[in-house]
Motif scaffolding. Structure first.
Motif, PDB file in Angstrom:
ATOM      1  N   TRP A   1     -20.110  14.261   5.774  1.00  0.00           N
ATOM      2  CA  TRP A   1     -20.616  12.888   5.889  1.00  0.00           C
ATOM      3  C   TRP A   1     -20.167  12.040   4.697  1.00  0.00           C
ATOM      4  O   TRP A   1     -20.295  12.472   3.548  1.00  0.00           O
ATOM      5  CB  TRP A   1     -22.143  12.966   5.922  1.00  0.00           C
TER       6      TRP A   1
ATOM      7  N   PRO B   1     -21.569   8.730   3.494  1.00  0.00           N
ATOM      8  CA  PRO B   1     -22.675   7.836   3.861  1.00  0.00           C
ATOM      9  C   PRO B   1     -22.361   6.363   3.617  1.00  0.00           C
ATOM     10  O   PRO B   1     -21.487   6.026   2.821  1.00  0.00           O
ATOM     11  CB  PRO B   1     -23.818   8.278   2.941  1.00  0.00           C
TER      12      PRO B   1
ATOM     13  N   GLN C   1     -23.793   6.445  -1.512  1.00  0.00           N
ATOM     14  CA  GLN C   1     -24.899   7.368  -1.792  1.00  0.00           C
ATOM     15  C   GLN C   1     -24.476   8.601  -2.583  1.00  0.00           C
ATOM     16  O   GLN C   1     -24.773   9.733  -2.205  1.00  0.00           O
ATOM     17  CB  GLN C   1     -25.576   7.778  -0.486  1.00  0.00           C
ATOM     18  N   LEU C   2     -23.817   8.357  -3.688  1.00  0.00           N
ATOM     19  CA  LEU C   2     -23.515   9.457  -4.602  1.00  0.00           C
ATOM     20  C   LEU C   2     -24.791   9.854  -5.322  1.00  0.00           C
ATOM     21  O   LEU C   2     -25.773   9.114  -5.333  1.00  0.00           O
ATOM     22  CB  LEU C   2     -22.477   9.009  -5.635  1.00  0.00           C
ATOM     23  N   TRP C   3     -24.755  11.012  -5.941  1.00  0.00           N
ATOM     24  CA  TRP C   3     -25.831  11.357  -6.871  1.00  0.00           C
ATOM     25  C   TRP C   3     -25.471  10.651  -8.175  1.00  0.00           C
ATOM     26  O   TRP C   3     -24.659  11.150  -8.975  1.00  0.00           O
ATOM     27  CB  TRP C   3     -25.926  12.866  -7.018  1.00  0.00           C
ATOM     28  N   ASN C   4     -26.063   9.493  -8.346  1.00  0.00           N
ATOM     29  CA  ASN C   4     -25.637   8.610  -9.441  1.00  0.00           C
ATOM     30  C   ASN C   4     -25.980   9.134 -10.822  1.00  0.00           C
ATOM     31  O   ASN C   4     -25.368   8.735 -11.802  1.00  0.00           O
ATOM     32  CB  ASN C   4     -26.266   7.225  -9.261  1.00  0.00           C
ATOM     33  N   THR C   5     -26.979  10.003 -10.916  1.00  0.00           N
ATOM     34  CA  THR C   5     -27.348  10.524 -12.236  1.00  0.00           C
ATOM     35  C   THR C   5     -26.547  11.786 -12.583  1.00  0.00           C
ATOM     36  O   THR C   5     -26.674  12.315 -13.672  1.00  0.00           O
ATOM     37  CB  THR C   5     -28.849  10.861 -12.309  1.00  0.00           C
TER      38      THR C   5
ATOM     39  N   ARG D   1     -16.007  14.330  -2.004  1.00  0.00           N
ATOM     40  CA  ARG D   1     -17.188  15.203  -1.898  1.00  0.00           C
ATOM     41  C   ARG D   1     -17.327  15.761  -0.478  1.00  0.00           C
ATOM     42  O   ARG D   1     -17.663  16.929  -0.285  1.00  0.00           O
ATOM     43  CB  ARG D   1     -18.434  14.382  -2.272  1.00  0.00           C
ATOM     44  N   ALA D   2     -17.047  14.892   0.502  1.00  0.00           N
ATOM     45  CA  ALA D   2     -17.206  15.321   1.896  1.00  0.00           C
ATOM     46  C   ALA D   2     -16.108  16.297   2.318  1.00  0.00           C
ATOM     47  O   ALA D   2     -16.274  17.033   3.281  1.00  0.00           O
ATOM     48  CB  ALA D   2     -17.214  14.102   2.808  1.00  0.00           C
TER      49      ALA D   2
END
Ligand SMILES: Nc1ncnc2c1ncn2[C@@H]1O[C@H](COP(=O)(O)OP(=O)(O)OP(=O)(O)O)[C@@H](O)[C@H]1O
Ligand SMILES: [Mg+2]
Lengths: 290, 240
Positions: free
Chosen positions: B84, B86, B90-94, B151-152
């Motif tokens: 996916w 998104p 919608q990355l893991w920003n931290t 990432r996907a």
């Protein structure tokens, strides 16, 4: 100056304990979005299972008593997660808040029925000895408590930063849906997170029992309140931030006790909270938006 | 067509409010298909249903003609080879860029394969290589989209679901993204994309669906759809 250093040392000892309990709270809130009001009483149960092991089997030694504390707390945490948290998670936070609060009240009063409402003696498993470190004198029990809590904090920090499960745990904290869609079994990690928090609380509880030589069915109240405040002050974004705040609050408390009055001690956390949240409503280190 | 993914009569509501109503679509291995629709048409709702993140009210979703996705949890669907990108990244920003990529390979059996995929992605996107230890939230929008796509791809999926990959990007970056979609597809990955950028999306897609207020109002080969007046209707919200 000596008083100052002594109080800082005392504060580190107690602050590290707050940190362990606070991390348990923070894990539940950050990863599961659950305010686990039963967490302090899981700590309390750990203290009593440790106490039972220590009095029934006096020869078992500190390590095994601690293991007993962890098992007791871990078992309650596991059951709590299966029966209350997992079914209610993902709904309104109030649901789990009320559910865990109910369990907390049950645990407190259940234990008060069994052990009585008054504090009972916790066996002193370590020799009564004081050790001088420069101008500071600490008891062996204080040093043991500090070392145990520091070790627990280091372990949880390593887990969260250095392992793939820990990475997935942080991923859930920030974006649970995306984590799930990328193969993370969110339910399983949530289960493990509560178990981990409970095991840590159990170990810390035995350590605190030894430190003060007493255990009480209501010991969770004060630790719980302070740990909760630590989480609010730090914000839920960085676990390490919660640790730092907890230790800082421990030190400030000890200084207030040393220089002002011990009757003011328990108000310190509240003053810190009001002061910090006034200027930084998301906590010192920031929070995830929910 | 032997479908990789088949959706039949899908209906999804938020509470009592229907968002998607009776949507059927399919995609075969090796294809690029696009769902075009205006804001609020129900595009993201469809994608999230395919991922197991929403519980549809009605319908069937089959993977490879047999597996019923509606019975699976999101992580189980991922394991079948569904990935996916998104809406809004919608990355893991931290987390760091590297951690984001590693999480793309979470749960994969073969660690060395994951490491190799990450290396390949960092070679394909040298900018990410330079920034691998940077916090993902500090990247530019275009860079973030590259992380989201990389990432996907770490898990080497068979089906890639892309939710408005061109959203909020500069025109040059948009062109890169669509070029990348072609490249991904050429590597044998089926791509189901939802978009509002009809012009660009129709250029890369084999087949297109038009979605309006939760229903598919038109479908056909992308080239044919591109010539239709109804494309204008859906996007301008006016009358033919
Ligand atoms: N969580 C939600 N709760 C209630 N209604 C929702 C929710 N998410 C979406 N909706 C509604 O469902 C409909 C479809 O939304 P969806 O997000 O699928 O549209 P979209 O086509 O992806 O739009 P966009 O192009 O703006 O992303 C909209 O009317 C929206 O308001
Ligand atoms: Mg959308």
């Amino acid at each position: 100056m000596d008083l100052f250093l002594q109080q800082v040392a005392n504060g580190l000892v107690i602050g590290s304990t707050y940190a362990v309990v606070a991390i348990g709270f923070a894990l539940a809130f950050t990863v599961l979005r659950v305010i686990n009001f039963a967490h302090p009483d899981i700590f309390m149960v750990g203290m009593f299972t440790g106490l039972v092991a220590a009095t029934q089997y006096p020869v078992v030694g500190v390590g095994l008593v601690m293991l007993a504390g962890m098992l007791g707390a871990g078992a309650v945490g596991f059951v709590l997660e299966r029966t209350v948290i997992a079914p209610l998670r993902g709904r309104d936070v109030l649901m789990t808040l009320i559910g865990t609060l109910g369990v907390a009240i049950m645990l407190q009063n259940g234990m008060a029925l069994i052990a009585g409402p008054d504090p009972v003696a916790f066996p002193s498993l370590l020799p009564r000895r004081s050790i001088d470190i420069g101008p500071v004198a600490l008891t062996l029990r204080q040093i043991a408590n500090f070392a145990i809590c520091l070790l627990l904090l280091a372990l949880v920090s390593f887990y969260v930063r250095g392992t793939s499960y820990g990475r997935a745990t942080r991923a859930i904290a920030e974006r649970p849906d995306v984590a799930a869609a990328f193969g993370v079994n969110v339910g399983r990690i949530c289960q493990f997170t509560i178990l981990l928090a409970s095991l840590m609380a159990g170990a810390a509880a035995v350590s605190v029992g030894m430190l003060y030589g007493s255990a009480s069915a209501f010991v969770g109240l004060l630790y719980g309140l302070k740990a909760f405040i630590c989480m609010l002050v730090a914000g839920n974004r960085y676990f390490e931030g919660v640790m730092v705040v907890a230790i800082a609050i421990g030190i400030i408390e000890a200084l207030v006790t040393g220089y002002l009055s011990s009757s003011l001690r328990d108000a310190v956390a509240f003053f810190v909270m009001i002061g910090v949240l006034y200027y930084r409503p998301n906590g010192l280190f920031g929070s995830y938006s929910s | 067509m032997s479908a990789l993914l088949e959706v039949e009569d899908l209906a999804v509501s938020y509470g009592a409010v229907p968002a998607v109503e009776g949507v059927s679509l399919a995609i075969a291995a090796g294809e690029i298909r696009v769902i075009l629709g205006a804001n609020g048409a129900g595009k993201t709702t469809i994608i999230k249903s395919l991922l197991g993140l929403l519980r549809p009210r009605r319908g069937a979703i089959r993977f490879e003609g047999k597996t019923d996705l509606l019975r699976l949890k999101p992580h189980e669907i991922h394991r079948l080879g569904v990935a996916w990108v998104p809406e809004g990244r919608q990355l893991w920003n931290t987390l760091t860029v590297m951690d984001n990529l590693r999480l793309g390979g979470f749960g994969q059996k073969d660690d060395t394969r994951v490491e190799r995929q990450i290396r390949l992605m960092l070679e394909r996107f040298p900018r990410l290589g330079e920034r691998q230890d940077q916090i993902a939230g500090s990247l530019s929008g275009g860079e973030q989209q590259m992380v989201a796509i990389a990432r996907a791809l770490i898990s080497q999926p068979r089906l890639l679901l892309m939710d408005e990959p061109s959203l909020g990007l500069a025109p040059l970056v948009v062109r890169d993204v669509f070029q990348l979609v072609r490249e991904i597809n050429a590597a044998g990955i089926a791509v189901l994309m939802v978009e509002q950028n009809a012009r660009q999306a129709l250029k890369v897609a084999d087949w297109a669906y038009l979605l309006a207020t939760g229903r598919i109002v038109e479908s056909g080969p992308a080239a044919e759809i591109a010539g239709k007046e109804s494309v204008q209707v859906v996007f301008l919200g006016g009358h033919a």
